[in-house]
Design a protein around this motif. Sequence first.
Motif, PDB file in Angstrom:
ATOM      1  N   ASN A   9       0.833  -1.337  -0.051  1.00  0.00           N
ATOM      2  CA  ASN A   9      -0.120   0.078   0.039  1.00  0.00           C
ATOM      3  C   ASN A   9       0.980   1.280  -0.026  1.00  0.00           C
ATOM      4  N   LYS A  11       0.148   4.334  -0.274  1.00  0.00           N
ATOM      5  CA  LYS A  11      -0.594   5.568   0.241  1.00  0.00           C
ATOM      6  C   LYS A  11      -0.348   6.496  -0.701  1.00  0.00           C
ATOM      7  N   GLN A  67      -6.457   1.478  -3.867  1.00  0.00           N
ATOM      8  CA  GLN A  67      -6.441   1.849  -2.318  1.00  0.00           C
ATOM      9  C   GLN A  67      -7.827   2.064  -1.648  1.00  0.00           C
ATOM     10  N   ASN A  68      -8.689   2.230  -2.840  1.00  0.00           N
ATOM     11  CA  ASN A  68     -10.203   2.503  -2.299  1.00  0.00           C
ATOM     12  C   ASN A  68     -10.984   2.714  -3.496  1.00  0.00           C
ATOM     13  N   ILE A  95      -8.213  -2.251  -1.617  1.00  0.00           N
ATOM     14  CA  ILE A  95      -8.126  -2.094  -0.361  1.00  0.00           C
ATOM     15  C   ILE A  95      -9.431  -1.333   0.244  1.00  0.00           C
ATOM     16  N   HIS A  98      -9.232   0.708   5.239  1.00  0.00           N
ATOM     17  CA  HIS A  98      -8.175   1.045   5.984  1.00  0.00           C
ATOM     18  C   HIS A  98      -8.276   1.938   7.045  1.00  0.00           C
ATOM     19  N   SER A  99      -7.573   1.932   8.094  1.00  0.00           N
ATOM     20  CA  SER A  99      -7.729   2.569   9.316  1.00  0.00           C
ATOM     21  C   SER A  99      -7.723   4.183   8.952  1.00  0.00           C
ATOM     22  N   CYS A 129      -9.890  -4.229   5.605  1.00  0.00           N
ATOM     23  CA  CYS A 129      -9.141  -3.890   6.663  1.00  0.00           C
ATOM     24  C   CYS A 129      -9.910  -4.027   7.915  1.00  0.00           C
ATOM     25  N   GLU A 170      -5.074  -4.959  10.853  1.00  0.00           N
ATOM     26  CA  GLU A 170      -4.050  -3.989  11.136  1.00  0.00           C
ATOM     27  C   GLU A 170      -4.192  -3.288  12.345  1.00  0.00           C
ATOM     28  N   GLY A 214      -1.252  -6.076   8.976  1.00  0.00           N
ATOM     29  CA  GLY A 214      -1.159  -4.963   8.390  1.00  0.00           C
ATOM     30  C   GLY A 214      -0.544  -3.815   9.358  1.00  0.00           C
ATOM     31  N   LEU A 235      -0.043  -6.725   4.641  1.00  0.00           N
ATOM     32  CA  LEU A 235      -0.500  -5.445   3.713  1.00  0.00           C
ATOM     33  C   LEU A 235       0.656  -4.556   4.403  1.00  0.00           C
TER      34      LEU A 235
END
Length: 254
Positions: A9, A11, A67-68, A95, A98-99, A129, A170, A214, A235
């Motif tokens: 990832n 980011k 990523q989204n 993904i 994600h947090s 996630c 994660e 993750g 991840l």
Amino acid sequence: MRKKIVAGNWKMNKTTDEAMALVSEVVDKVNAEVTGDVTVVLCPPAVYLATARQAIPSGGSIALGAQNCHEKASGAYTGEISAPMLQSIGVDYVILGHSERREYFGETNAQLAAKVNIALENGLTPIFCCGESRDLRENGDYIGFVKNQITESLFHLSAESFAKVVIAYEPIWAIGTGLTASAAQAQDMHFELRQHIASQYGDSIAQDISILYGGSANAQNAAELFAQTDVDGGLIGGASLKAPDFITVIKAAQ
């Protein structure tokens, strides 16, 4: 046997030249150095996905991930990217939850359930996630909290659909903080999540689901983390931005 997966990832990092150089370096190193049965997923920023798709050999062990994605197929959602758009340029994974998306953009379990649905409808494999904050880890029912994330976002799926999902645990307290869950802590949570899945879908599906770790896995700790019975890869954040480190992590999952 469960699929071993290492997803990088990136980011919000890399310029276009840097991104394509990293893709090329990872592709070359995977082809030259990785001999085991592990799926590598590259998740660059969305603006590089189409170009990255052209640089990743088809039919190999390297896949492309976003990523989204948005929970709607289309519409007046300025700046958003839909699952059909991702599918149309050859993206394989996405993904979700994600947090950082949960914290900074307020994504809820219900919203993520809708995102999972549309990802699956468009042939994308969700990397879902889940994880807990440091305060919850130290003072609350963190296991129940993470189980509930899975319940509310995934347990509406049929067994056939659920079997297509990848889980990524994660621990939020270990992302970008310099902290990492111990191998034992990771294994304990992965085991709990697999048991939770078994309670809904049965042991056969639970044993086939890949659950990734993750939380700041890197070249130094990946081998110990991935050696745990219920940890099926990772991840990877920061360590995926340097090809030598990422390859070391990938090799640890073989």
